[in-house]
Design a protein around this motif. Structure first.
Motif, PDB file in Angstrom:
ATOM      1  N   TYR A   1      39.381  34.296  47.587  1.00 38.46           N
ATOM      2  CA  TYR A   1      39.032  34.228  46.167  1.00 38.46           C
ATOM      3  C   TYR A   1      37.867  33.263  45.941  1.00 38.46           C
ATOM      4  O   TYR A   1      36.994  33.510  45.116  1.00 38.46           O
ATOM      5  CB  TYR A   1      40.240  33.800  45.328  1.00 38.46           C
ATOM      6  N   GLY A   2      37.839  32.169  46.684  1.00 37.55           N
ATOM      7  CA  GLY A   2      36.737  31.219  46.564  1.00 37.55           C
ATOM      8  C   GLY A   2      35.407  31.843  46.944  1.00 37.55           C
ATOM      9  O   GLY A   2      34.397  31.665  46.261  1.00 37.55           O
ATOM     10  N   ARG A   3      35.397  32.605  48.050  1.00 42.69           N
ATOM     11  CA  ARG A   3      34.159  33.252  48.483  1.00 42.69           C
ATOM     12  C   ARG A   3      33.691  34.306  47.495  1.00 42.69           C
ATOM     13  O   ARG A   3      32.505  34.625  47.423  1.00 42.69           O
ATOM     14  CB  ARG A   3      34.336  33.857  49.873  1.00 42.69           C
ATOM     15  N   LEU A   4      34.629  34.840  46.713  1.00 39.51           N
ATOM     16  CA  LEU A   4      34.263  35.828  45.694  1.00 39.51           C
ATOM     17  C   LEU A   4      33.976  35.176  44.339  1.00 39.51           C
ATOM     18  O   LEU A   4      33.699  35.871  43.366  1.00 39.51           O
ATOM     19  CB  LEU A   4      35.387  36.863  45.542  1.00 39.51           C
ATOM     20  N   GLY A   5      34.076  33.851  44.278  1.00 36.09           N
ATOM     21  CA  GLY A   5      33.786  33.133  43.034  1.00 36.09           C
ATOM     22  C   GLY A   5      34.871  33.241  41.988  1.00 36.09           C
ATOM     23  O   GLY A   5      34.622  32.982  40.805  1.00 36.09           O
ATOM     24  N   ARG A   6      36.081  33.600  42.380  1.00 36.93           N
ATOM     25  CA  ARG A   6      37.215  33.732  41.442  1.00 36.93           C
ATOM     26  C   ARG A   6      38.011  32.432  41.457  1.00 36.93           C
ATOM     27  O   ARG A   6      39.090  32.332  42.054  1.00 36.93           O
ATOM     28  CB  ARG A   6      38.101  34.916  41.829  1.00 36.93           C
ATOM     29  N   LEU A   7      37.467  31.404  40.787  1.00 39.61           N
ATOM     30  CA  LEU A   7      38.037  30.070  40.888  1.00 39.61           C
ATOM     31  C   LEU A   7      39.383  29.938  40.186  1.00 39.61           C
ATOM     32  O   LEU A   7      40.217  29.129  40.588  1.00 39.61           O
ATOM     33  CB  LEU A   7      37.035  29.039  40.374  1.00 39.61           C
ATOM     34  N   ASN A   8      39.627  30.740  39.144  1.00 40.19           N
ATOM     35  CA  ASN A   8      40.958  30.715  38.518  1.00 40.19           C
ATOM     36  C   ASN A   8      42.009  31.245  39.487  1.00 40.19           C
ATOM     37  O   ASN A   8      43.135  30.737  39.536  1.00 40.19           O
ATOM     38  CB  ASN A   8      40.966  31.515  37.215  1.00 40.19           C
ATOM     39  N   SER A   9      41.641  32.246  40.275  1.00 42.30           N
ATOM     40  CA  SER A   9      42.574  32.776  41.276  1.00 42.30           C
ATOM     41  C   SER A   9      42.791  31.773  42.408  1.00 42.30           C
ATOM     42  O   SER A   9      43.883  31.686  42.959  1.00 42.30           O
ATOM     43  CB  SER A   9      42.060  34.104  41.842  1.00 42.30           C
TER      44      SER A   9
ATOM     45  N   ILE B   1      39.941  52.148  57.409  1.00 39.21           N
ATOM     46  CA  ILE B   1      40.516  52.424  56.083  1.00 39.21           C
ATOM     47  C   ILE B   1      39.729  51.697  55.002  1.00 39.21           C
ATOM     48  O   ILE B   1      39.373  52.276  53.972  1.00 39.21           O
ATOM     49  CB  ILE B   1      42.005  52.028  56.046  1.00 39.21           C
ATOM     50  N   ILE B   2      39.431  50.434  55.229  1.00 40.11           N
ATOM     51  CA  ILE B   2      38.742  49.633  54.210  1.00 40.11           C
ATOM     52  C   ILE B   2      37.305  50.100  54.021  1.00 40.11           C
ATOM     53  O   ILE B   2      36.792  50.109  52.901  1.00 40.11           O
ATOM     54  CB  ILE B   2      38.830  48.135  54.566  1.00 40.11           C
ATOM     55  N   GLU B   3      36.666  50.537  55.097  1.00 38.19           N
ATOM     56  CA  GLU B   3      35.297  51.042  54.972  1.00 38.19           C
ATOM     57  C   GLU B   3      35.254  52.421  54.317  1.00 38.19           C
ATOM     58  O   GLU B   3      34.268  52.783  53.689  1.00 38.19           O
ATOM     59  CB  GLU B   3      34.624  51.077  56.342  1.00 38.19           C
ATOM     60  N   SER B   4      36.327  53.185  54.451  1.00 39.14           N
ATOM     61  CA  SER B   4      36.344  54.560  53.943  1.00 39.14           C
ATOM     62  C   SER B   4      36.797  54.669  52.487  1.00 39.14           C
ATOM     63  O   SER B   4      36.507  55.660  51.834  1.00 39.14           O
ATOM     64  CB  SER B   4      37.281  55.423  54.793  1.00 39.14           C
TER      65      SER B   4
ATOM     66  N   VAL C   1      36.395  40.877  51.359  1.00 41.88           N
ATOM     67  CA  VAL C   1      35.427  39.877  50.891  1.00 41.88           C
ATOM     68  C   VAL C   1      34.015  40.319  51.245  1.00 41.88           C
ATOM     69  O   VAL C   1      33.097  40.219  50.423  1.00 41.88           O
ATOM     70  CB  VAL C   1      35.741  38.473  51.468  1.00 41.88           C
ATOM     71  N   SER C   2      33.816  40.829  52.461  1.00 45.95           N
ATOM     72  CA  SER C   2      32.478  41.281  52.848  1.00 45.95           C
ATOM     73  C   SER C   2      32.011  42.450  51.985  1.00 45.95           C
ATOM     74  O   SER C   2      30.815  42.627  51.765  1.00 45.95           O
ATOM     75  CB  SER C   2      32.423  41.646  54.332  1.00 45.95           C
ATOM     76  N   LYS C   3      32.967  43.239  51.452  1.00 50.40           N
ATOM     77  CA  LYS C   3      32.619  44.330  50.522  1.00 50.40           C
ATOM     78  C   LYS C   3      32.519  43.839  49.079  1.00 50.40           C
ATOM     79  O   LYS C   3      32.234  44.616  48.178  1.00 50.40           O
ATOM     80  CB  LYS C   3      33.692  45.426  50.591  1.00 50.40           C
ATOM     81  N   ARG C   4      32.794  42.524  48.865  1.00 51.01           N
ATOM     82  CA  ARG C   4      32.807  41.919  47.530  1.00 51.01           C
ATOM     83  C   ARG C   4      33.818  42.600  46.618  1.00 51.01           C
ATOM     84  O   ARG C   4      33.590  42.783  45.424  1.00 51.01           O
ATOM     85  CB  ARG C   4      31.402  41.948  46.887  1.00 51.01           C
TER      86      ARG C   4
END
Length: 195
Positions: free
Chosen positions: A95-103, A25-28, A56-59
């Motif tokens: 969220y950290g791995r995506l750089g969303r530090l406020n989240s 589902i996530i890949e599609s 996260v791997s899909k950013r």
């Protein structure tokens, strides 16, 4: 694939099949559409964790936000102590791995507000996840670390090593020396990683 990550051949086929369905589902589909499709499945804690990792791997920030919303709707963040705590901190790490530090900060405050983190010894693993999620912003990391220490939060060698890693990346020897003095003050022994 093994949901538990242990690589055991004894993982029930239904879990592996459901994990493959979540992955498909996530890949599609993109962000919101994928989350809408996931809402139709009967998901458990492992499925939500896997979905977070895939987004996260899909950013995909939208995907991670969607999983947070889905977890809230399912009551998964307020459920059993261990899984609820782990899910809060899985979100925080995502969220950290995506750089969303406020989240990251928002999720940490919400986890605290819901009694999922107290700063005591049993919470050290999650304290370290929080610090690691902030490690790309040295200034914010040090502000939060100082606040946590002032509140009496238990920190271990790994906690301080996260701070040292951030100092190393920035070439900030002044802050690195401060971390080593904090370690002495809190009677935390450095290890080979620290040095």
């Amino acid at each position: 694939l093994d949901i538990g990550g242990s690589g055991d051949a004894g993982v029930p086929a239904v879990n592996t099949a459901r994990e493959e369905m979540v992955k498909s589902i996530i890949e599609s589909h993109k962000g919101d559409r994928a989350v809408d499709e996931l809402r139709r499945l009967v998901l458990d804690f492992c499925d939500l964790r896997r979905a977070l990792d895939l987004f996260v791997s899909k950013r995909s920030v939208k995907g991670v936000r969607g999983i947070e919303s889905l977890a809230v709707d399912m009551g998964a963040l307020h459920g059993m102590k261990d899984s609820g705590v782990d899910l809060w901190f899985a979100l925080l790490s995502a969220y950290g791995r995506l750089g969303r530090l406020n989240s990251v900060s928002r999720c940490f405050k919400l986890a605290r507000a819901h009694g999922k983190w107290s700063g005591k010894e049993e919470d050290v693993k999650h304290t370290n996840q929080f610090l690691h999620a902030l490690h790309t912003d040295t200034k914010r990391l040090f502000v939060r670390s100082r606040q946590l220490m002032q509140e009496g939060t238990v920190m271990d060698t790994v906690s301080f090593n996260v701070l040292l890693k951030s100092c190393m990346r920035e070439g900030d020897t002044k802050r690195a020396k401060m971390v080593l003095s904090w370690m002495r003050e809190h009677r935390v022994r450095p290890d080979s990683v620290s040095y």
